[in-house]
Design a protein around this motif. Structure first.
Motif, PDB file in Angstrom:
ATOM      1  N   GLY A 105      11.400   3.201   0.048  1.00 44.43           N
ATOM      2  CA  GLY A 105      10.396   2.459   0.783  1.00 44.43           C
ATOM      3  C   GLY A 105       9.979   3.151   2.058  1.00 44.43           C
ATOM      4  O   GLY A 105      10.494   4.218   2.415  1.00 44.43           O
TER       5      GLY A 105
ATOM      6  N   TYR B  30       0.412   4.348  -7.882  1.00 38.28           N
ATOM      7  CA  TYR B  30       0.312   2.896  -7.755  1.00 38.28           C
ATOM      8  C   TYR B  30      -0.137   2.554  -6.327  1.00 38.28           C
ATOM      9  O   TYR B  30      -1.191   3.004  -5.917  1.00 38.28           O
ATOM     10  CB  TYR B  30       1.642   2.248  -8.127  1.00 38.28           C
ATOM     11  CG  TYR B  30       2.117   2.705  -9.491  1.00 38.28           C
ATOM     12  CD1 TYR B  30       3.034   3.750  -9.613  1.00 38.28           C
ATOM     13  CD2 TYR B  30       1.607   2.131 -10.653  1.00 38.28           C
ATOM     14  CE1 TYR B  30       3.434   4.194 -10.853  1.00 38.28           C
ATOM     15  CE2 TYR B  30       2.002   2.577 -11.900  1.00 38.28           C
ATOM     16  CZ  TYR B  30       2.914   3.618 -11.994  1.00 38.28           C
ATOM     17  OH  TYR B  30       3.301   4.073 -13.236  1.00 38.28           O
ATOM     18  N   THR B  31       0.650   1.766  -5.620  1.00 42.64           N
ATOM     19  CA  THR B  31       0.322   1.462  -4.216  1.00 42.64           C
ATOM     20  C   THR B  31       1.462   1.888  -3.300  1.00 42.64           C
ATOM     21  O   THR B  31       1.642   1.345  -2.208  1.00 42.64           O
ATOM     22  CB  THR B  31       0.021  -0.039  -4.022  1.00 42.64           C
ATOM     23  OG1 THR B  31       1.154  -0.796  -4.483  1.00 42.64           O
ATOM     24  CG2 THR B  31      -1.230  -0.466  -4.772  1.00 42.64           C
ATOM     25  N   TYR B  32       2.213   2.883  -3.745  1.00 40.34           N
ATOM     26  CA  TYR B  32       3.383   3.328  -2.976  1.00 40.34           C
ATOM     27  C   TYR B  32       2.994   4.327  -1.894  1.00 40.34           C
ATOM     28  O   TYR B  32       3.383   5.504  -1.927  1.00 40.34           O
ATOM     29  CB  TYR B  32       4.442   3.906  -3.903  1.00 40.34           C
ATOM     30  CG  TYR B  32       5.002   2.921  -4.888  1.00 40.34           C
ATOM     31  CD1 TYR B  32       5.067   3.223  -6.244  1.00 40.34           C
ATOM     32  CD2 TYR B  32       5.482   1.674  -4.466  1.00 40.34           C
ATOM     33  CE1 TYR B  32       5.587   2.317  -7.157  1.00 40.34           C
ATOM     34  CE2 TYR B  32       5.992   0.768  -5.366  1.00 40.34           C
ATOM     35  CZ  TYR B  32       6.042   1.090  -6.715  1.00 40.34           C
ATOM     36  OH  TYR B  32       6.557   0.193  -7.612  1.00 40.34           O
ATOM     37  N   ALA B  34       2.396   4.732   2.439  1.00 37.83           N
ATOM     38  CA  ALA B  34       2.544   4.227   3.799  1.00 37.83           C
ATOM     39  C   ALA B  34       1.711   5.090   4.734  1.00 37.83           C
ATOM     40  O   ALA B  34       1.445   6.265   4.446  1.00 37.83           O
ATOM     41  CB  ALA B  34       4.009   4.250   4.229  1.00 37.83           C
ATOM     42  N   TYR B  49       2.251  -0.319   4.906  1.00 39.42           N
ATOM     43  CA  TYR B  49       3.076   0.056   3.761  1.00 39.42           C
ATOM     44  C   TYR B  49       2.540  -0.645   2.517  1.00 39.42           C
ATOM     45  O   TYR B  49       1.726  -1.567   2.617  1.00 39.42           O
ATOM     46  CB  TYR B  49       4.555  -0.249   3.996  1.00 39.42           C
ATOM     47  CG  TYR B  49       4.876  -1.719   4.213  1.00 39.42           C
ATOM     48  CD1 TYR B  49       4.786  -2.300   5.479  1.00 39.42           C
ATOM     49  CD2 TYR B  49       5.270  -2.530   3.154  1.00 39.42           C
ATOM     50  CE1 TYR B  49       5.083  -3.634   5.679  1.00 39.42           C
ATOM     51  CE2 TYR B  49       5.563  -3.865   3.342  1.00 39.42           C
ATOM     52  CZ  TYR B  49       5.469  -4.408   4.613  1.00 39.42           C
ATOM     53  OH  TYR B  49       5.756  -5.745   4.810  1.00 39.42           O
ATOM     54  N   ASP B  50       2.993  -0.174   1.372  1.00 44.97           N
ATOM     55  CA  ASP B  50       2.454  -0.677   0.091  1.00 44.97           C
ATOM     56  C   ASP B  50       0.926  -0.624   0.091  1.00 44.97           C
ATOM     57  O   ASP B  50       0.263  -1.524  -0.432  1.00 44.97           O
ATOM     58  CB  ASP B  50       2.938  -2.095  -0.190  1.00 44.97           C
ATOM     59  CG  ASP B  50       4.433  -2.138  -0.492  1.00 44.97           C
ATOM     60  OD1 ASP B  50       5.022  -3.235  -0.439  1.00 44.97           O
ATOM     61  OD2 ASP B  50       5.014  -1.068  -0.776  1.00 44.97           O
ATOM     62  N   ALA B  51       0.398   0.421   0.680  1.00 44.95           N
ATOM     63  CA  ALA B  51      -1.036   0.735   0.717  1.00 44.95           C
ATOM     64  C   ALA B  51      -1.883  -0.178   1.605  1.00 44.95           C
ATOM     65  O   ALA B  51      -2.847   0.282   2.212  1.00 44.95           O
ATOM     66  CB  ALA B  51      -1.630   0.765  -0.688  1.00 44.95           C
ATOM     67  N   THR B  53      -0.381  -3.405   3.298  1.00 42.22           N
ATOM     68  CA  THR B  53       0.361  -4.411   4.051  1.00 42.22           C
ATOM     69  C   THR B  53       0.575  -3.945   5.485  1.00 42.22           C
ATOM     70  O   THR B  53       1.161  -2.886   5.725  1.00 42.22           O
ATOM     71  CB  THR B  53       1.714  -4.702   3.395  1.00 42.22           C
ATOM     72  OG1 THR B  53       1.511  -5.118   2.044  1.00 42.22           O
ATOM     73  CG2 THR B  53       2.460  -5.788   4.164  1.00 42.22           C
ATOM     74  N   SER B  67      -5.384   2.348  -4.447  1.00 48.37           N
ATOM     75  CA  SER B  67      -4.332   2.339  -5.458  1.00 48.37           C
ATOM     76  C   SER B  67      -4.579   3.517  -6.381  1.00 48.37           C
ATOM     77  O   SER B  67      -5.689   4.068  -6.418  1.00 48.37           O
ATOM     78  CB  SER B  67      -4.307   1.023  -6.245  1.00 48.37           C
ATOM     79  OG  SER B  67      -5.485   0.891  -7.003  1.00 48.37           O
ATOM     80  N   GLN B  90       3.706   9.335   0.448  1.00 45.10           N
ATOM     81  CA  GLN B  90       3.840   8.705  -0.867  1.00 45.10           C
ATOM     82  C   GLN B  90       5.307   8.375  -1.111  1.00 45.10           C
ATOM     83  O   GLN B  90       6.201   9.170  -0.782  1.00 45.10           O
ATOM     84  CB  GLN B  90       3.250   9.588  -1.974  1.00 45.10           C
ATOM     85  CG  GLN B  90       3.974  10.882  -2.288  1.00 45.10           C
ATOM     86  CD  GLN B  90       5.166  10.705  -3.229  1.00 45.10           C
ATOM     87  OE1 GLN B  90       5.324   9.673  -3.882  1.00 45.10           O
ATOM     88  NE2 GLN B  90       6.026  11.718  -3.292  1.00 45.10           N
ATOM     89  N   SER B  92       6.321   6.993  -4.193  1.00 46.53           N
ATOM     90  CA  SER B  92       6.434   6.736  -5.621  1.00 46.53           C
ATOM     91  C   SER B  92       7.554   7.544  -6.251  1.00 46.53           C
ATOM     92  O   SER B  92       8.349   7.023  -7.032  1.00 46.53           O
ATOM     93  CB  SER B  92       5.094   7.068  -6.297  1.00 46.53           C
ATOM     94  OG  SER B  92       5.192   6.905  -7.695  1.00 46.53           O
TER      95      SER B  92
END
Lengths: 120, 107
Positions: A105, B30-32, B34, B49-51, B53, B67, B90, B92
């Protein structure tokens, strides 16, 4: 308040070793993955290594694989980076960073970095 | 490896402007993604983060979208403190590499 304090940087000759440490506080250390990221002077960010919450999963950049070892001590709330066979190109500011999850993450908190200078 | 290409590398804008930075991946992630901001002499700061958020505490003038292989960071109503260097990352696949950075300068 989350705090990450790196130490262990310094001037070292090519081919020698150095061990970086990162002392963590302000969060439940063993709930999160931890990471090392470096930045050479005037350059961009380079991801170096990551370790899962329990230390069982470790990943490395190709540029350091086989020379660097990441580890953690969840009792001492500390992260480490053992750097062997150092090269000129390893000279950089090394940041310790906290992950948002247990495995990987985004990196949501960063230390101020510890500087590694490689010179003979 | 999944190389990331940020564009532009340099961007000149004025206070109050709206700017967009693009990050393209060589394969679908995907949407990974930051986004980070780095001011001179400071550690990076997580923005998105998560594209898409927004990280807690980050002003709402920052937004992210995308995405697959194309992602954007948009800053609306630029403030003096926004002039900095921005990086995408990334998440991912390992290695979790960063883009080369976009330096946002005051016009």
């Amino acid at each position: 308040e989350v705090q990450l304090v790196e130490s262990g940087g310094g001037l070292v000759q090519p081919g020698r070793s150095l061990r970086l440490s990162c002392a963590a506080s302000g969060f439940t250390f063993d709930d999160y993955a931890m990471h090392w990221v470096r930045q050479a002077p005037g350059k961009g960010l380079e991801w170096v290594s990551s370790i899962s919450w329990n230390g069982r999963i470790r990943d490395y950049a190709d540029s350091v694989k086989g020379r660097f070892t990441i580890s953690r001590d969840n009792v001492k709330k500390s992260l480490y980076l053992q750097m062997n066979s150092l090269r000129d190109e390893d000279g950089a500011l090394y940041y310790c960073a906290k992950g948002v999850g247990i495995l990987a993450g985004a990196l949501d908190f960063w230390g101020q970095g510890t500087l590694v200078v490689i010179s003979s | 490896d999944i190389p990331l290409t940020q564009s532009p590398s340099f961007l000149s804008a004025s206070v109050g402007d709206r700017v967009t930075i693009t990050c393209r991946a060589s394969q679908a992630i995907y949407t990974y993604v930051a986004w980070y901001q780095q001011r001179p002499g400071k550690a990076p700061r997580l923005l998105i983060y998560d594209a898409s958020t927004l990280q807690t505490g980050v002003p709402s003038r920052f937004s992210g979208s995308g995405s697959g292989t194309a992602f954007t960071l948009t800053i609306s109503n630029l403030q003096p403190e926004d002039f900095a260097t921005y990086y995408c990352q990334q998440l991912s696949l390992y290695p979790h590499n960063f883009g080369q950075g976009t330096k946002l300068e005051i016009k």
